[in-house]
Design an enzyme around this catalytic site. Structure first.
Site, PDB file in Angstrom:
ATOM      1  N   LYS A   1      16.855   4.172   1.872  1.00  0.00           N
ATOM      2  CA  LYS A   1      17.442   4.351   3.204  1.00  0.00           C
ATOM      3  C   LYS A   1      18.924   3.974   3.178  1.00  0.00           C
ATOM      4  O   LYS A   1      19.281   2.958   2.590  1.00  0.00           O
ATOM      5  CB  LYS A   1      16.701   3.428   4.179  1.00  0.00           C
ATOM      6  CG  LYS A   1      16.586   3.974   5.565  1.00  0.00           C
ATOM      7  CD  LYS A   1      15.834   3.030   6.472  1.00  0.00           C
ATOM      8  CE  LYS A   1      14.388   3.411   6.657  1.00  0.00           C
ATOM      9  NZ  LYS A   1      13.734   2.672   7.755  1.00  0.00           N
TER      10      LYS A   1
ATOM     11  N   ARG B   1      -0.651   6.617   7.255  1.00  0.00           N
ATOM     12  CA  ARG B   1      -0.781   6.794   5.800  1.00  0.00           C
ATOM     13  C   ARG B   1      -1.558   8.082   5.516  1.00  0.00           C
ATOM     14  O   ARG B   1      -1.422   8.675   4.466  1.00  0.00           O
ATOM     15  CB  ARG B   1      -1.516   5.598   5.178  1.00  0.00           C
ATOM     16  CG  ARG B   1      -0.764   4.265   5.301  1.00  0.00           C
ATOM     17  CD  ARG B   1      -1.364   3.227   4.348  1.00  0.00           C
ATOM     18  NE  ARG B   1      -1.081   1.852   4.732  1.00  0.00           N
ATOM     19  CZ  ARG B   1       0.025   1.195   4.420  1.00  0.00           C
ATOM     20  NH1 ARG B   1       0.975   1.782   3.726  1.00  0.00           N
ATOM     21  NH2 ARG B   1       0.190  -0.059   4.802  1.00  0.00           N
TER      22      ARG B   1
ATOM     23  N   PHE C   1      13.156   5.361  11.044  1.00  0.00           N
ATOM     24  CA  PHE C   1      11.857   4.868  10.591  1.00  0.00           C
ATOM     25  C   PHE C   1      10.953   6.057  10.296  1.00  0.00           C
ATOM     26  O   PHE C   1      10.662   6.861  11.175  1.00  0.00           O
ATOM     27  CB  PHE C   1      11.214   3.932  11.614  1.00  0.00           C
ATOM     28  CG  PHE C   1      10.169   3.065  10.985  1.00  0.00           C
ATOM     29  CD1 PHE C   1      10.514   1.892  10.327  1.00  0.00           C
ATOM     30  CD2 PHE C   1       8.833   3.444  11.006  1.00  0.00           C
ATOM     31  CE1 PHE C   1       9.556   1.103   9.704  1.00  0.00           C
ATOM     32  CE2 PHE C   1       7.863   2.667  10.384  1.00  0.00           C
ATOM     33  CZ  PHE C   1       8.225   1.491   9.740  1.00  0.00           C
ATOM     34  N   VAL C   2      10.546   6.173   9.041  1.00  0.00           N
ATOM     35  CA  VAL C   2       9.728   7.315   8.622  1.00  0.00           C
ATOM     36  C   VAL C   2       8.313   6.876   8.248  1.00  0.00           C
ATOM     37  O   VAL C   2       8.101   5.735   7.843  1.00  0.00           O
ATOM     38  CB  VAL C   2      10.375   8.079   7.440  1.00  0.00           C
ATOM     39  CG1 VAL C   2      11.646   8.778   7.872  1.00  0.00           C
ATOM     40  CG2 VAL C   2      10.635   7.155   6.265  1.00  0.00           C
TER      41      VAL C   2
ATOM     42  N   GLU D   1       7.637   2.140  -6.022  1.00  0.00           N
ATOM     43  CA  GLU D   1       7.739   1.701  -4.621  1.00  0.00           C
ATOM     44  C   GLU D   1       7.903   2.918  -3.716  1.00  0.00           C
ATOM     45  O   GLU D   1       8.378   3.976  -4.155  1.00  0.00           O
ATOM     46  CB  GLU D   1       8.955   0.766  -4.564  1.00  0.00           C
ATOM     47  CG  GLU D   1       9.397   0.257  -3.240  1.00  0.00           C
ATOM     48  CD  GLU D   1       8.427  -0.709  -2.580  1.00  0.00           C
ATOM     49  OE1 GLU D   1       7.339  -0.238  -2.200  1.00  0.00           O
ATOM     50  OE2 GLU D   1       8.782  -1.874  -2.403  1.00  0.00           O
ATOM     51  N   ASP D   2       7.507   2.793  -2.454  1.00  0.00           N
ATOM     52  CA  ASP D   2       7.674   3.911  -1.516  1.00  0.00           C
ATOM     53  C   ASP D   2       9.095   4.016  -0.983  1.00  0.00           C
ATOM     54  O   ASP D   2       9.675   5.094  -0.936  1.00  0.00           O
ATOM     55  CB  ASP D   2       6.673   3.808  -0.356  1.00  0.00           C
ATOM     56  CG  ASP D   2       6.728   2.464   0.378  1.00  0.00           C
ATOM     57  OD1 ASP D   2       7.456   1.555  -0.077  1.00  0.00           O
ATOM     58  OD2 ASP D   2       6.035   2.315   1.403  1.00  0.00           O
ATOM     59  N   ILE D   3       9.655   2.876  -0.550  1.00  0.00           N
ATOM     60  CA  ILE D   3      10.969   2.941   0.096  1.00  0.00           C
ATOM     61  C   ILE D   3      11.775   1.672  -0.144  1.00  0.00           C
ATOM     62  O   ILE D   3      11.221   0.575  -0.168  1.00  0.00           O
ATOM     63  CB  ILE D   3      10.803   3.202   1.624  1.00  0.00           C
ATOM     64  CG1 ILE D   3      12.149   3.436   2.303  1.00  0.00           C
ATOM     65  CG2 ILE D   3      10.029   2.094   2.317  1.00  0.00           C
ATOM     66  CD1 ILE D   3      12.045   4.071   3.681  1.00  0.00           C
ATOM     67  N   ILE D   4      13.061   1.858  -0.390  1.00  0.00           N
ATOM     68  CA  ILE D   4      13.993   0.722  -0.442  1.00  0.00           C
ATOM     69  C   ILE D   4      14.774   0.771   0.854  1.00  0.00           C
ATOM     70  O   ILE D   4      15.457   1.758   1.147  1.00  0.00           O
ATOM     71  CB  ILE D   4      14.967   0.830  -1.643  1.00  0.00           C
ATOM     72  CG1 ILE D   4      14.215   0.922  -2.974  1.00  0.00           C
ATOM     73  CG2 ILE D   4      15.954  -0.344  -1.640  1.00  0.00           C
ATOM     74  CD1 ILE D   4      13.458  -0.301  -3.395  1.00  0.00           C
ATOM     75  N   ASP D   5      14.650  -0.281   1.653  1.00  0.00           N
ATOM     76  CA  ASP D   5      15.353  -0.363   2.938  1.00  0.00           C
ATOM     77  C   ASP D   5      16.510  -1.343   2.761  1.00  0.00           C
ATOM     78  O   ASP D   5      17.583  -0.958   2.299  1.00  0.00           O
ATOM     79  CB  ASP D   5      14.340  -0.808   4.010  1.00  0.00           C
ATOM     80  CG  ASP D   5      14.862  -0.656   5.421  1.00  0.00           C
ATOM     81  OD1 ASP D   5      16.006  -1.045   5.665  1.00  0.00           O
ATOM     82  OD2 ASP D   5      14.132  -0.157   6.296  1.00  0.00           O
ATOM     83  N   THR D   6      16.312  -2.624   3.001  1.00  0.00           N
ATOM     84  CA  THR D   6      17.404  -3.587   2.758  1.00  0.00           C
ATOM     85  C   THR D   6      17.589  -3.810   1.254  1.00  0.00           C
ATOM     86  O   THR D   6      18.680  -4.119   0.806  1.00  0.00           O
ATOM     87  CB  THR D   6      17.097  -4.956   3.402  1.00  0.00           C
ATOM     88  OG1 THR D   6      15.955  -5.508   2.749  1.00  0.00           O
ATOM     89  CG2 THR D   6      16.829  -4.811   4.878  1.00  0.00           C
TER      90      THR D   6
ATOM     91  N   LYS E   1       0.821  -1.186   0.000  1.00  0.00           N
ATOM     92  CA  LYS E   1       0.000   0.000   0.000  1.00  0.00           C
ATOM     93  C   LYS E   1       0.865   1.250   0.000  1.00  0.00           C
ATOM     94  O   LYS E   1       0.418   2.315  -0.384  1.00  0.00           O
ATOM     95  CB  LYS E   1      -0.891   0.023   1.249  1.00  0.00           C
ATOM     96  CG  LYS E   1      -1.873  -1.111   1.360  1.00  0.00           C
ATOM     97  CD  LYS E   1      -2.636  -0.936   2.710  1.00  0.00           C
ATOM     98  CE  LYS E   1      -3.550  -2.100   2.986  1.00  0.00           C
ATOM     99  NZ  LYS E   1      -4.166  -1.975   4.326  1.00  0.00           N
TER     100      LYS E   1
ATOM    101  N   LYS F   1      16.029  -6.230  -0.287  1.00  0.00           N
ATOM    102  CA  LYS F   1      15.748  -7.654  -0.573  1.00  0.00           C
ATOM    103  C   LYS F   1      14.401  -7.838  -1.271  1.00  0.00           C
ATOM    104  O   LYS F   1      14.273  -8.615  -2.200  1.00  0.00           O
ATOM    105  CB  LYS F   1      15.729  -8.456   0.740  1.00  0.00           C
ATOM    106  CG  LYS F   1      17.102  -8.720   1.308  1.00  0.00           C
ATOM    107  CD  LYS F   1      16.957  -9.643   2.505  1.00  0.00           C
ATOM    108  CE  LYS F   1      18.091  -9.439   3.486  1.00  0.00           C
ATOM    109  NZ  LYS F   1      17.796 -10.016   4.799  1.00  0.00           N
ATOM    110  N   THR F   2      13.398  -7.114  -0.780  1.00  0.00           N
ATOM    111  CA  THR F   2      12.057  -7.249  -1.362  1.00  0.00           C
ATOM    112  C   THR F   2      12.087  -6.891  -2.842  1.00  0.00           C
ATOM    113  O   THR F   2      11.548  -7.615  -3.679  1.00  0.00           O
ATOM    114  CB  THR F   2      11.061  -6.318  -0.628  1.00  0.00           C
ATOM    115  OG1 THR F   2      11.106  -6.627   0.765  1.00  0.00           O
ATOM    116  CG2 THR F   2       9.653  -6.492  -1.147  1.00  0.00           C
TER     117      THR F   2
HETATM  118  N1  HPA Z   1       8.881   3.419   7.098  1.00  0.00           N
HETATM  119  C1  HPA Z   1       7.828   2.716   6.629  1.00  0.00           C
HETATM  120  N2  HPA Z   1       7.958   1.540   6.036  1.00  0.00           N
HETATM  121  C2  HPA Z   1       9.205   1.054   5.879  1.00  0.00           C
HETATM  122  C3  HPA Z   1      10.340   1.747   6.334  1.00  0.00           C
HETATM  123  C4  HPA Z   1      10.171   3.000   6.983  1.00  0.00           C
HETATM  124  O1  HPA Z   1      11.128   3.689   7.420  1.00  0.00           O
HETATM  125  N3  HPA Z   1      11.423   0.988   6.008  1.00  0.00           N
HETATM  126  C5  HPA Z   1      10.935  -0.115   5.391  1.00  0.00           C
HETATM  127  N4  HPA Z   1       9.605  -0.092   5.313  1.00  0.00           N
HETATM  128 MG    MG Z   2       6.991  -0.418   0.012  1.00  0.00          MG
END
Ligand code: HPA
Ligand code: MG
Length: 257
Positions: free
Chosen positions: A205, A239, A226-227, A173-178, A69, A180-181
């Protein structure tokens, strides 16, 4: 060699803005630390990303694939800007949309599993009936997921479209963290032989947990915080907040799963 995708870089010591300087819903007044990226700045950066996307992908029909979402706001605004370019230029291309839902977070931690939820909706959109092999919801683990049946089912509708039309796919996509997804999703989409597949992410990130993946189009590079807001959630909350903000400890405790 490919050049690293440019982005607005937000430094580790960025203090953000006091909440009082902006309009924040009252119900979140105690739950946020700072405004990190004001909504107006998100929109301005997205307008430029739309131009970059059209420059690189605008030669051929684009399938824009929204990762729900969290990606829905960025997806809607990015597409609005691309549509504006299409109607104000001599050169324009048709665009179709598709939606996929993945989930890998509980509280502020990645669970290590990617949950593919509501994927059968995708088959409905493309007019093909798919009976999910693991019930309505299914769960895949990385990296085994590439061989699992479930994700192929989820993307089967898309595959048909790609084969027929040999399209350019833009994953939003909203965010790339690791990372992996996205690596997992990219492998799945590429198995269906699109003409081109690119990824646009509003945020990336900087984190030691990163696998080193970098999307083709990046809005902002952010510190390891964490945002929430602009459709990014913490257990489904926030959201309904326009700006990207840093969540407070109070907020984490209040909305803990
Ligand atoms: N915020 C929301 N969703 C997330 C984040 C974050 O910082 N990192 C990975 N998914
Ligand atoms: Mg996402």
């Amino acid at each position: 060699m490919a050049t690293r995708s440019p982005s607005v870089v937000i430094s580790d010591d960025e203090p953000g803005y006091d909440l009082d300087l902006f309009c924040i819903p009252n119900h979140y007044a105690e739950d946020l630390e700072k405004v990190f990226i004001p909504h107006g700045l998100i929109m301005d950066r997205t307008e430029r990303l739309a131009r970059d996307v059209m420059k690189e992908m605008g030669g051929h029909h684009i399938v824009a694939l929204c990762v729900l979402k969290g990606g829905y706001k960025f997806f809607a605004d990015l597409l609005d800007y691309i549509k504006a370019l299409n109607r104000n230029s001599d050169r324009s291309i048709p665009m179709t949309v598709d939606f996929i839902r993945l989930k890998s977070y509980c509280n502020d931690q990645s669970t290590g599993d990617i949950k593919v939820i509501g994927g059968d909706d995708l088959s409905t959109l493309t007019g093909k009936t798919i009976i999910p092999s693991h019930g309505a919801n299914c769960c895949i683990s990385e990296p085994k997921s590439l061989m699992g049946k479930c994700p192929s089912d989820v993307l089967a509708g898309l595959e048909e479209m790609l084969r027929k039309n040999h399209m350019n796919v833009l994953i939003v996509e909203d965010i790339i963290d690791t990372g992996k997804t996205m690596q997992t999703l990219l492998s799945l989409v590429k198995q269906h032989n699109p003409k081109m597949v690119k990824v646009a992410s509003l945020l990336v990130k900087r984190t030691p947990r990163s696998v080193g993946y970098r999307p083709d189009f990046v809005g902002f590079e952010i510190p390891d915080k964490f945002v929430v807001g602009y459709a990014l959630d913490y257990n489904e909350y926030f959201r309904d907040l326009n700006h990207v903000c840093v969540i407070s400890e109070t907020g984490k405790a209040k909305y803990k799963a």
